[in-house]
Design an enzyme around this catalytic site. Structure first.
Site, PDB file in Angstrom:
ATOM      1  CB  SER A   5      -7.564  -3.299   6.594  1.00  0.00           C
ATOM      2  OG  SER A   5      -8.638  -3.327   5.665  1.00  0.00           O
ATOM      3  CG  HIS A  30      -9.677  -2.120  10.196  1.00  0.00           C
ATOM      4  ND1 HIS A  30     -10.056  -1.218  11.170  1.00  0.00           N
ATOM      5  CD2 HIS A  30      -9.962  -1.531   9.014  1.00  0.00           C
ATOM      6  CE1 HIS A  30     -10.547  -0.130  10.595  1.00  0.00           C
ATOM      7  NE2 HIS A  30     -10.509  -0.291   9.277  1.00  0.00           N
ATOM      8  CG  ASP A  32     -11.832  -1.208   5.981  1.00  0.00           C
ATOM      9  OD1 ASP A  32     -12.011  -0.275   6.769  1.00  0.00           O
ATOM     10  OD2 ASP A  32     -10.705  -1.678   5.720  1.00  0.00           O
ATOM     11  CG  MET A  34     -16.096   0.437   2.037  1.00  0.00           C
ATOM     12  SD  MET A  34     -14.843   0.597   0.771  1.00  0.00           S
ATOM     13  CE  MET A  34     -13.365   0.621   1.779  1.00  0.00           C
ATOM     14  CG  HIS A  63     -13.703   1.943   9.226  1.00  0.00           C
ATOM     15  ND1 HIS A  63     -12.624   2.269   8.426  1.00  0.00           N
ATOM     16  CD2 HIS A  63     -14.451   3.069   9.317  1.00  0.00           C
ATOM     17  CE1 HIS A  63     -12.720   3.533   8.053  1.00  0.00           C
ATOM     18  NE2 HIS A  63     -13.829   4.045   8.567  1.00  0.00           N
ATOM     19  CG  MET A  65     -15.797   3.771   5.616  1.00  0.00           C
ATOM     20  SD  MET A  65     -14.357   3.162   4.731  1.00  0.00           S
ATOM     21  CE  MET A  65     -14.252   1.530   5.450  1.00  0.00           C
ATOM     22  CG  MET A 134     -11.014   8.046   7.576  1.00  0.00           C
ATOM     23  SD  MET A 134     -10.837   6.248   7.345  1.00  0.00           S
ATOM     24  CE  MET A 134      -9.838   6.077   5.879  1.00  0.00           C
ATOM     25  N   GLY A 139     -12.557   4.599   1.207  1.00  0.00           N
ATOM     26  CA  GLY A 139     -13.157   3.963   0.034  1.00  0.00           C
ATOM     27  C   GLY A 139     -12.266   2.915  -0.607  1.00  0.00           C
ATOM     28  CG  PHE A 140     -10.830   3.090  -3.428  1.00  0.00           C
ATOM     29  CD1 PHE A 140     -11.385   2.111  -4.256  1.00  0.00           C
ATOM     30  CD2 PHE A 140     -11.416   4.349  -3.399  1.00  0.00           C
ATOM     31  CE1 PHE A 140     -12.495   2.392  -5.038  1.00  0.00           C
ATOM     32  CE2 PHE A 140     -12.532   4.638  -4.182  1.00  0.00           C
ATOM     33  CZ  PHE A 140     -13.076   3.664  -5.007  1.00  0.00           C
ATOM     34  N   GLY A 141      -8.272   0.709  -0.521  1.00  0.00           N
ATOM     35  CA  GLY A 141      -6.975   0.396   0.052  1.00  0.00           C
ATOM     36  C   GLY A 141      -5.876   0.904  -0.870  1.00  0.00           C
ATOM     37  CG  ASP A 172      -8.361   2.811   8.257  1.00  0.00           C
ATOM     38  OD1 ASP A 172      -7.576   2.215   7.501  1.00  0.00           O
ATOM     39  OD2 ASP A 172      -9.586   2.578   8.305  1.00  0.00           O
ATOM     40  N   GLY A 173      -5.227   4.119   6.819  1.00  0.00           N
ATOM     41  CA  GLY A 173      -4.998   4.515   5.426  1.00  0.00           C
ATOM     42  C   GLY A 173      -3.546   4.859   5.146  1.00  0.00           C
ATOM     43  N   GLY A 194      -3.648  -2.417   5.480  1.00  0.00           N
ATOM     44  CA  GLY A 194      -4.199  -3.377   4.537  1.00  0.00           C
ATOM     45  C   GLY A 194      -3.153  -3.792   3.531  1.00  0.00           C
TER      46      GLY A 194
HETATM   47  C1  DX5 Z   1     -10.023   2.696   3.507  1.00  0.00           C
HETATM   48  C2  DX5 Z   1     -10.174   1.700   4.617  1.00  0.00           C
HETATM   49  C3  DX5 Z   1      -8.897   1.181   5.132  1.00  0.00           C
HETATM   50  C4  DX5 Z   1      -8.083   0.434   4.115  1.00  0.00           C
HETATM   51  C5  DX5 Z   1      -6.659   0.711   4.439  1.00  0.00           C
HETATM   52  O1  DX5 Z   1     -11.230   3.284   3.221  1.00  0.00           O
HETATM   53  O2  DX5 Z   1     -10.846   2.280   5.724  1.00  0.00           O
HETATM   54  O3  DX5 Z   1      -9.067   0.405   6.310  1.00  0.00           O
HETATM   55  O4  DX5 Z   1      -8.296  -0.941   4.106  1.00  0.00           O
HETATM   56  O5  DX5 Z   1      -5.910   0.197   3.420  1.00  0.00           O
HETATM   57  P1  DX5 Z   1      -4.386   0.556   3.210  1.00  0.00           P
HETATM   58  O6  DX5 Z   1      -3.661   0.179   4.457  1.00  0.00           O
HETATM   59  O7  DX5 Z   1      -4.027  -0.263   2.032  1.00  0.00           O
HETATM   60  O8  DX5 Z   1      -4.309   2.055   2.945  1.00  0.00           O
HETATM   61 ZN    ZN Z   2     -10.852   1.096   7.708  1.00  0.00          ZN
END
Ligand code: DX5
Ligand code: ZN
Length: 215
Positions: A5, A30, A32, A34, A63, A65, A134, A139-141, A172-173, A194
């Site tokens: 990601s 990937h 993301d 948002m 993806h 969101m 998920m 929302g966040f990495g 994912d996540g 990510g």
């Molecule tokens: C979160 C995203 C993910 C994110 C994953 O909302 O959909 O794709 O980038 O990040 P990591 O791998 O750091 O949890």
């Molecule tokens: Zn994602």
């Protein structure tokens, strides 16, 4: 498959990171998106996607969101999305949304938040190319993996085995070196990562390690 990601990439030098992914064993990139409404964060939009698409040599796994994704599907397809995933929780007319994605020539996926049961996909199962489970709240990495994900993978595998055996399950996540092997063993087909990729001292090597963890 592995789908790094770019949410955790260096946006001041995205080209370098995309070139690294091109060279790596990553299968997809990937992306993301948002909107600050569906999720409490804003990432990036079309100008960035366009720039990524101009350099990327791997399929873009987009993806969304965002609320009201139907409005933008054509544009995402035009900017190079190979797979478009929308959120179950954001789409009141999911069947229609999925058909629109396919009509654009893209693969269609549905993402489920951690609280959304896989059983809600019962009436759509045959229509899907992919389900994104998920394993953190979107929302966040860099968040912590939610272990209940394993149960959802098992349930979805069971649901799909006769009705859609080619269905891809993407996680994912919070995917990292500690859970990669277990996720593949549980039946995941695509792992998004990510933070674990881009904060690794050797991202390309880490992607190879992940890729070869699918015993
Ligand atoms: C979160 C995203 C993910 C994110 C994953 O909302 O959909 O794709 O980038 O990040 P990591 O791998 O750091 O949890
Ligand atoms: Zn994602």
């Amino acid at each position: 498959m592995i789908a790094p990601s770019i949410l955790s990439a260096n946006f001041a030098n995205l080209q370098q990171d995309i070139e690294m992914l091109n060279q790596s064993q990553a299968d997809w990139i990937h992306v993301d998106v948002m909107d600050g409404v569906f999720v409490p964060n804003i990432s990036f939009g079309f100008p960035v996607l366009k720039a990524v698409n101009a350099i990327a040599t791997k399929p873009l796994d987009v993806h969304l969101m965002i609320v009201e994704p139907d409005k933008y599907l054509q544009q995402f397809a035009d900017y190079g999305a190979a797979i478009i995933t929308v959120h179950y929780e954001a789409c009141p007319h999911l069947h229609s949304t999925i058909q629109k994605i396919k009509a654009l020539g893209c693969k269609a996926g549905i993402a489920l938040n951690p609280h959304t049961p896989v059983t809600l996909l019962d009436d759509l199962l045959e229509d899907l190319d992919m389900v994104l489970i998920m394993s953190v709240n979107p929302g966040f990495g860099g968040q912590v993996f939610i272990p209940n994900t394993y149960k959802k993978i098992q349930q979805l595998k069971e649901m799909a085995k006769d009705r859609n055996p080619n269905l891809l399950i993407e996680i994912d996540g919070g995917v990292n070196a500690q859970n990669t092997q277990a996720l593949f063993a549980a039946g995941a087909n695509v792992l998004v990562a990510g933070n674990a990729v881009f904060n690794n001292e050797n991202p390309e090597k880490f992607i190879s390690w992940m890729k070869n963890s699918n015993a």
